[in-house]
Design a protein around this motif. Structure first.
Motif, mmCIF file in Angstrom:
data_model
loop_
_atom_site.group_PDB
_atom_site.id
_atom_site.type_symbol
_atom_site.label_atom_id
_atom_site.label_comp_id
_atom_site.label_asym_id
_atom_site.label_seq_id
_atom_site.Cartn_x
_atom_site.Cartn_y
_atom_site.Cartn_z
ATOM 1 N N THR A 1 -12.299 6.796 -5.463
ATOM 2 C CA THR A 1 -13.075 7.279 -4.325
ATOM 3 C C THR A 1 -14.567 7.112 -4.618
ATOM 4 N N CYS A 2 -15.391 7.573 -3.703
ATOM 5 C CA CYS A 2 -16.852 7.574 -3.886
ATOM 6 C C CYS A 2 -17.433 8.579 -2.900
ATOM 7 N N PRO A 3 -18.693 8.954 -3.065
ATOM 8 C CA PRO A 3 -19.293 9.947 -2.156
ATOM 9 C C PRO A 3 -19.204 9.550 -0.688
ATOM 10 N N ARG B 1 -9.600 13.012 9.344
ATOM 11 C CA ARG B 1 -9.884 11.737 8.683
ATOM 12 C C ARG B 1 -9.661 11.774 7.171
ATOM 13 N N ALA B 2 -8.956 12.762 6.670
ATOM 14 C CA ALA B 2 -8.825 12.951 5.220
ATOM 15 C C ALA B 2 -8.194 11.761 4.510
ATOM 16 N N ASN B 3 -7.355 11.000 5.193
ATOM 17 C CA ASN B 3 -6.656 9.894 4.527
ATOM 18 C C ASN B 3 -7.586 8.792 4.029
ATOM 19 N N ILE B 4 -8.814 8.735 4.552
ATOM 20 C CA ILE B 4 -9.731 7.670 4.141
ATOM 21 C C ILE B 4 -10.459 8.032 2.853
ATOM 22 N N ALA B 5 -10.173 9.178 2.279
ATOM 23 C CA ALA B 5 -10.903 9.637 1.085
ATOM 24 C C ALA B 5 -10.716 8.730 -0.118
ATOM 25 N N VAL B 6 -9.616 7.993 -0.172
ATOM 26 C CA VAL B 6 -9.355 7.170 -1.357
ATOM 27 C C VAL B 6 -9.031 5.732 -0.979
ATOM 28 N N MET B 7 -9.347 4.833 -1.910
ATOM 29 C CA MET B 7 -8.910 3.450 -1.862
ATOM 30 C C MET B 7 -7.982 3.235 -3.062
ATOM 31 N N THR C 1 -7.708 19.263 1.521
ATOM 32 C CA THR C 1 -7.364 18.655 0.244
ATOM 33 C C THR C 1 -6.392 17.513 0.484
ATOM 34 N N LEU C 2 -6.628 16.396 -0.178
ATOM 35 C CA LEU C 2 -5.724 15.261 -0.105
ATOM 36 C C LEU C 2 -4.902 15.222 -1.394
ATOM 37 N N VAL C 3 -3.592 15.182 -1.241
ATOM 38 C CA VAL C 3 -2.691 15.175 -2.387
ATOM 39 C C VAL C 3 -1.901 13.867 -2.391
ATOM 40 N N GLY C 4 -1.855 13.222 -3.544
ATOM 41 C CA GLY C 4 -1.009 12.043 -3.708
ATOM 42 C C GLY C 4 0.321 12.490 -4.281
ATOM 43 N N TYR C 5 1.421 12.171 -3.580
ATOM 44 C CA TYR C 5 2.718 12.714 -3.953
ATOM 45 C C TYR C 5 3.719 11.601 -4.233
ATOM 46 N N GLU C 6 4.510 11.763 -5.270
ATOM 47 C CA GLU C 6 5.497 10.754 -5.637
ATOM 48 C C GLU C 6 6.791 10.987 -4.861
ATOM 49 N N ILE C 7 7.148 10.032 -4.014
ATOM 50 C CA ILE C 7 8.415 10.135 -3.298
ATOM 51 C C ILE C 7 9.561 9.874 -4.275
#
Length: 282
Positions: free
Chosen positions: A78-80, A91-97, A206-212
């Motif tokens: 991510t970045c600022p 728009r939280a999904n755009i927080a990370v690449m 909060t954006l959480v990355g989750y393992e399916i």
């Protein structure tokens, strides 16, 4: 089998009726692309550590690394600027690449901020903002080339795969309660082992990355490991709800060249993803 038959039946309806549209696509502004935009940037293979170092030197923050497929690692960053845009409502999904290091194919693949920015920001998209992020990536990783995966820029906002398929805003609600309660459930389930990352965007989001599930994630190898960077699956905890992008939308955005036949071949996956991500909130 029933899910596959239902999918094929929907395909028959599309064939005779044509694709519908829930909301009109937003017209491109003067400074925005008029043609197609690539989904990813491709580059020469490098180690995960070298890729992380280049990201850090380029002004990005490495959030986590994740084994998304055998002999393949997703680097979430991510970045600022991305976090500032992600702080806007919905728009939280755009927080990370994502940067995917493929040790099997000996390549790297990086998500294009312009492509996903337009898709996830919808009417809030600012082309100059996301072009700057794209330029930072290009500076950190010289000699990148555009991927074969691409889509017309004007189709990215208001996109859905076909008739009856979800749009960006058609999220699945996984659980409700206070944000603290929802995050606690994610951490308590399987002792938090499925959580790849937790990125706080605002006091309320909060954006959480989750393992399916292991069985569910096998679809990536079936439709193309080159785009395995879509994993881990993003869960947004905000406003007392935990939500996820519907699989029919999220997969199609990450695999824009996916055909109807290939989608039919993974017809059970959208339901399987929902089951996997609902489990912590039961």
């Amino acid at each position: 089998m029933r899910k596959l038959l239902n999918f094929l039946a929907a395909f028959a309806v599309v064939t005779f009726v044509g694709c519908g549209s829930k909301s009109p696509n937003l017209e491109a502004k003067a400074d925005e692309p008029k043609g197609e935009v690539n989904t990813y940037f491709k580059g020469a293979h490098m180690s995960v550590e070298d890729a992380k170092a280049k990201l850090s030197d380029g002004g990005f923050e490495v959030v986590t690394t994740f084994e998304s497929v055998k002999d393949g690692t997703t680097i979430v960053f991510t970045c600022p600027t991305l976090k500032k845009e992600a702080a806007k409502p919905g728009r939280a999904n755009i927080a990370v690449m994502k940067l995917f290091v493929d040790d099997e194919a000996k390549t790297i693949s990086i998500t294009n901020p312009v492509y996903f920015g337009r898709a996830y920001m919808q009417g809030d998209y600012d082309h100059a903002t996301f072009t700057r992020v794209s330029d930072k990536i290009a500076k950190a990783f010289p000699n990148l080339t555009p991927s074969e995966d691409k889509m017309k820029f004007k189709d990215l906002a208001g996109y859905h795969f076909t008739l009856g398929m979800p749009y960006y805003e058609d999220v699945e609600v996984l659980g409700e309660g206070t944000n603290a309660e929802l995050l606690a459930k994610l951490k308590e389930y399987q002792k938090g082992k499925a959580i790849a990352y937790e990125l706080k965007i605002t006091d309320d989001t909060t954006l959480v990355g989750y393992e399916i599930g292991r069985g569910t994630k096998r679809f990536v190898s079936k439709v193309g490991r080159q785009n395995a960077g879509l994993l881990p699956w993003p869960i947004v905890v905000s406003g007392g709800k935990a939500t996820m992008l519907k699989a029919e939308y999220y997969i199609a955005m990450n695999y824009p060249l996916l055909g109807m036949g290939q989608f039919a071949g993974i017809a059970s996956i959208p339901g399987d993803v929902i089951k996997d991500l609902h489990k912590p909130f039961k």
